[in-house]
Design a protein around this motif. Structure first.
Motif, mmCIF file in Angstrom:
data_model
loop_
_atom_site.group_PDB
_atom_site.id
_atom_site.type_symbol
_atom_site.label_atom_id
_atom_site.label_comp_id
_atom_site.label_asym_id
_atom_site.label_seq_id
_atom_site.Cartn_x
_atom_site.Cartn_y
_atom_site.Cartn_z
ATOM 1 N N ALA A 63 9.260 1.822 -2.777
ATOM 2 C CA ALA A 63 8.922 3.052 -1.893
ATOM 3 C C ALA A 63 10.179 3.988 -1.939
ATOM 4 C CB ALA A 63 8.340 2.580 -0.494
ATOM 5 N N THR A 64 11.344 3.713 -2.247
ATOM 6 C CA THR A 64 12.175 4.750 -2.047
ATOM 7 C C THR A 64 13.060 5.432 -3.281
ATOM 8 O OG1 THR A 64 14.036 2.999 -2.149
ATOM 9 C CG2 THR A 64 13.003 3.728 0.017
ATOM 10 N N ALA A 65 12.438 4.836 -4.615
ATOM 11 C CA ALA A 65 13.107 5.307 -5.696
ATOM 12 C C ALA A 65 12.334 4.999 -6.889
ATOM 13 C CB ALA A 65 14.514 4.680 -5.994
ATOM 14 N N TYR A 66 12.468 5.754 -8.008
ATOM 15 C CA TYR A 66 11.621 5.690 -9.024
ATOM 16 C C TYR A 66 12.613 6.016 -10.466
ATOM 17 C CZ TYR A 66 11.829 10.994 -9.239
ATOM 18 O OH TYR A 66 12.199 12.107 -9.366
ATOM 19 N N TRP A 67 11.939 5.574 -11.458
ATOM 20 C CA TRP A 67 12.599 5.847 -12.785
ATOM 21 C C TRP A 67 12.399 7.312 -13.139
ATOM 22 C CZ3 TRP A 67 16.498 3.098 -14.474
ATOM 23 C CH2 TRP A 67 16.870 1.884 -13.985
ATOM 24 N N ASN A 68 13.315 8.004 -13.164
ATOM 25 C CA ASN A 68 12.982 9.500 -13.768
ATOM 26 C C ASN A 68 13.456 9.556 -15.374
ATOM 27 O OD1 ASN A 68 12.776 12.305 -13.412
ATOM 28 N ND2 ASN A 68 14.806 12.534 -14.116
ATOM 29 N N ILE A 69 12.699 10.225 -16.184
ATOM 30 C CA ILE A 69 12.812 10.442 -17.480
ATOM 31 C C ILE A 69 13.396 11.599 -18.011
ATOM 32 C CG2 ILE A 69 12.122 10.179 -19.797
ATOM 33 C CD1 ILE A 69 9.708 8.626 -18.438
ATOM 34 N N SER A 70 14.609 11.835 -18.465
ATOM 35 C CA SER A 70 14.962 13.446 -18.829
ATOM 36 C C SER A 70 15.398 13.208 -20.435
ATOM 37 C CB SER A 70 16.468 13.629 -17.953
ATOM 38 O OG SER A 70 17.348 12.813 -18.127
ATOM 39 N N VAL A 71 15.459 14.506 -21.002
ATOM 40 C CA VAL A 71 15.949 14.488 -22.230
ATOM 41 C C VAL A 71 16.707 15.575 -22.269
ATOM 42 C CG1 VAL A 71 14.949 15.290 -24.625
ATOM 43 C CG2 VAL A 71 13.589 13.719 -23.234
ATOM 44 N N ASN A 72 18.071 15.624 -22.809
ATOM 45 C CA ASN A 72 18.945 16.353 -23.019
ATOM 46 C C ASN A 72 19.461 17.047 -21.664
ATOM 47 O OD1 ASN A 72 19.177 16.049 -25.864
ATOM 48 N ND2 ASN A 72 17.539 17.508 -26.055
ATOM 49 N N GLY A 73 19.309 16.135 -20.565
ATOM 50 C CA GLY A 73 19.810 16.559 -19.244
ATOM 51 C C GLY A 73 18.777 17.159 -18.479
ATOM 52 N N MET B 28 0.793 -1.200 -0.206
ATOM 53 C CA MET B 28 -0.078 0.073 0.020
ATOM 54 C C MET B 28 1.102 1.231 -0.161
ATOM 55 S SD MET B 28 -3.110 0.895 -0.075
ATOM 56 C CE MET B 28 -4.483 1.724 0.240
ATOM 57 N N ARG B 29 1.903 1.435 0.754
ATOM 58 C CA ARG B 29 2.933 2.442 0.739
ATOM 59 C C ARG B 29 3.645 2.770 -0.450
ATOM 60 N NH1 ARG B 29 8.455 3.319 3.333
ATOM 61 N NH2 ARG B 29 8.415 5.744 3.507
ATOM 62 N N ARG B 30 3.873 1.648 -1.242
ATOM 63 C CA ARG B 30 4.681 1.851 -2.631
ATOM 64 C C ARG B 30 3.604 2.428 -3.496
ATOM 65 N NH1 ARG B 30 4.361 -0.576 -7.099
ATOM 66 N NH2 ARG B 30 6.296 -0.797 -8.548
ATOM 67 N N THR B 31 2.087 1.921 -3.479
ATOM 68 C CA THR B 31 1.407 2.661 -4.369
ATOM 69 C C THR B 31 1.304 3.844 -3.867
ATOM 70 O OG1 THR B 31 0.286 0.273 -4.570
ATOM 71 C CG2 THR B 31 -1.030 2.264 -5.103
ATOM 72 N N ALA B 32 1.038 4.372 -2.825
ATOM 73 C CA ALA B 32 0.961 5.783 -2.279
ATOM 74 C C ALA B 32 1.909 6.553 -2.786
ATOM 75 C CB ALA B 32 0.664 5.982 -1.032
ATOM 76 N N ILE B 33 3.162 6.065 -2.738
ATOM 77 C CA ILE B 33 4.404 6.759 -3.410
ATOM 78 C C ILE B 33 4.289 7.022 -4.726
ATOM 79 C CG2 ILE B 33 6.905 6.749 -3.304
ATOM 80 C CD1 ILE B 33 7.060 5.929 -0.131
ATOM 81 N N SER B 34 4.339 5.784 -5.224
ATOM 82 C CA SER B 34 4.317 5.792 -7.044
ATOM 83 C C SER B 34 3.080 6.687 -7.346
ATOM 84 C CB SER B 34 3.897 4.384 -7.432
ATOM 85 O OG SER B 34 4.906 3.459 -7.283
ATOM 86 N N THR B 35 1.931 6.779 -6.817
ATOM 87 C CA THR B 35 0.831 7.605 -7.206
ATOM 88 C C THR B 35 1.175 9.132 -6.913
ATOM 89 O OG1 THR B 35 -0.819 6.132 -6.794
ATOM 90 C CG2 THR B 35 -1.637 8.166 -6.814
ATOM 91 N N THR B 36 1.888 9.294 -5.924
ATOM 92 C CA THR B 36 2.414 10.501 -5.606
ATOM 93 C C THR B 36 3.462 11.371 -6.658
ATOM 94 O OG1 THR B 36 1.958 10.337 -3.226
ATOM 95 C CG2 THR B 36 3.432 12.313 -3.776
ATOM 96 N N VAL B 37 4.181 10.352 -6.939
ATOM 97 C CA VAL B 37 5.451 10.440 -7.912
ATOM 98 C C VAL B 37 4.756 10.831 -9.252
ATOM 99 C CG1 VAL B 37 7.390 9.624 -9.067
ATOM 100 C CG2 VAL B 37 7.366 9.186 -6.714
ATOM 101 N N LEU B 38 3.710 10.083 -9.552
ATOM 102 C CA LEU B 38 3.105 10.292 -10.952
ATOM 103 C C LEU B 38 2.415 11.475 -10.804
ATOM 104 C CD1 LEU B 38 2.618 8.934 -13.480
ATOM 105 C CD2 LEU B 38 0.334 7.801 -12.416
ATOM 106 N N ALA B 39 1.785 12.049 -9.903
ATOM 107 C CA ALA B 39 0.930 13.043 -9.780
ATOM 108 C C ALA B 39 1.967 14.270 -9.823
ATOM 109 C CB ALA B 39 0.143 13.041 -8.627
ATOM 110 N N LEU B 40 2.836 14.038 -9.072
ATOM 111 C CA LEU B 40 3.972 15.238 -9.253
ATOM 112 C C LEU B 40 4.292 15.455 -10.294
ATOM 113 C CD1 LEU B 40 5.822 14.648 -5.614
ATOM 114 C CD2 LEU B 40 4.480 16.646 -6.375
ATOM 115 N N THR B 41 4.727 14.111 -11.092
ATOM 116 C CA THR B 41 5.460 14.078 -12.399
ATOM 117 C C THR B 41 4.278 14.901 -13.372
ATOM 118 O OG1 THR B 41 6.674 12.259 -11.960
ATOM 119 C CG2 THR B 41 6.340 12.835 -14.316
ATOM 120 N N PHE B 42 2.981 14.536 -13.270
ATOM 121 C CA PHE B 42 2.112 14.965 -14.549
ATOM 122 C C PHE B 42 1.425 16.233 -14.222
ATOM 123 C CE2 PHE B 42 2.306 10.364 -15.353
ATOM 124 C CZ PHE B 42 2.786 10.656 -16.726
ATOM 125 N N LEU B 43 1.319 16.545 -13.115
ATOM 126 C CA LEU B 43 0.429 17.899 -12.629
ATOM 127 C C LEU B 43 1.404 18.921 -12.071
ATOM 128 C CD1 LEU B 43 -2.241 15.765 -10.486
ATOM 129 C CD2 LEU B 43 -2.258 16.460 -12.985
#
Length: 158
Positions: A123-133, A1-16
């Motif tokens: 719960a402690t890390a995610y895959w960040n996507i970057s383009v040209n740094g 459950m904690r992983r899902t909450a963090i993943s959802t938070t990261v996703l929300a931060l990424t997109f919103l």
């Protein structure tokens, strides 16, 4: 459950949490002609992949299945199909014999990449996507790539 909450938070931060100017930068017109980019996948213990990838926007299918469009038209980001970072990862995986996986979020019309070459986010890390740094301000199926861009999927701790 904690992983899902963090993943959802990261996703929300990424997109919103995207400034209007960053959103405007993704609004390109263009064609979906194949281009070459340099793709790097950097895991917690080092380099997992680096190479030139020929890509264009297309439907992608992660390891656990479920095929979805990943051609830059996702969420109306671009008016016509274009090459994208997640499509580039999918092409590299297919050509070079490794897997990637992610969860499809219909509300964002995009994937959250959760695993590359067996290295899974948690719960402690995610895959960040970057383009040209620079971290992309939208999802990996929404961001328009240009020829010779440098795309990186980087294991990033929270």
């Amino acid at each position: 459950m904690r992983r899902t909450a963090i993943s959802t938070t990261v996703l929300a931060l990424t997109f919103l949490a995207v400034p209007a100017t960053a959103q405007a930068q993704t609004q390109y017109t263009g064609t979906n002609a194949p281009i070459k980019v340099t793709l790097t996948v950097q895991g917690p213990d080092g380099l997992l992949f680096k190479g030139k990838v020929r890509t264009k926007g297309h439907d992608v299918t992660p390891a656990t299945g479920g095929t979805h469009t990943c051609d830059g038209t996702n969420a109306g980001a671009n008016p016509s199909p274009v090459p994208t970072p997640t499509a580039a990862l999918d092409d590299a995986a297919r050509v070079n014999g490794f897997t990637w996986d992610g969860t499809w979020y219909a509300s964002f019309d995009d994937y959250l990449v959760e695993s590359v070459k067996g290295v899974k986010s948690d719960a402690t890390a995610y895959w960040n996507i970057s383009v040209n740094g620079t971290s992309i301000p939208v999802g990996g199926c929404q961001f328009k790539l240009n020829a010779k861009d440098t795309v990186a999927f980087t294991w990033t701790t929270l």
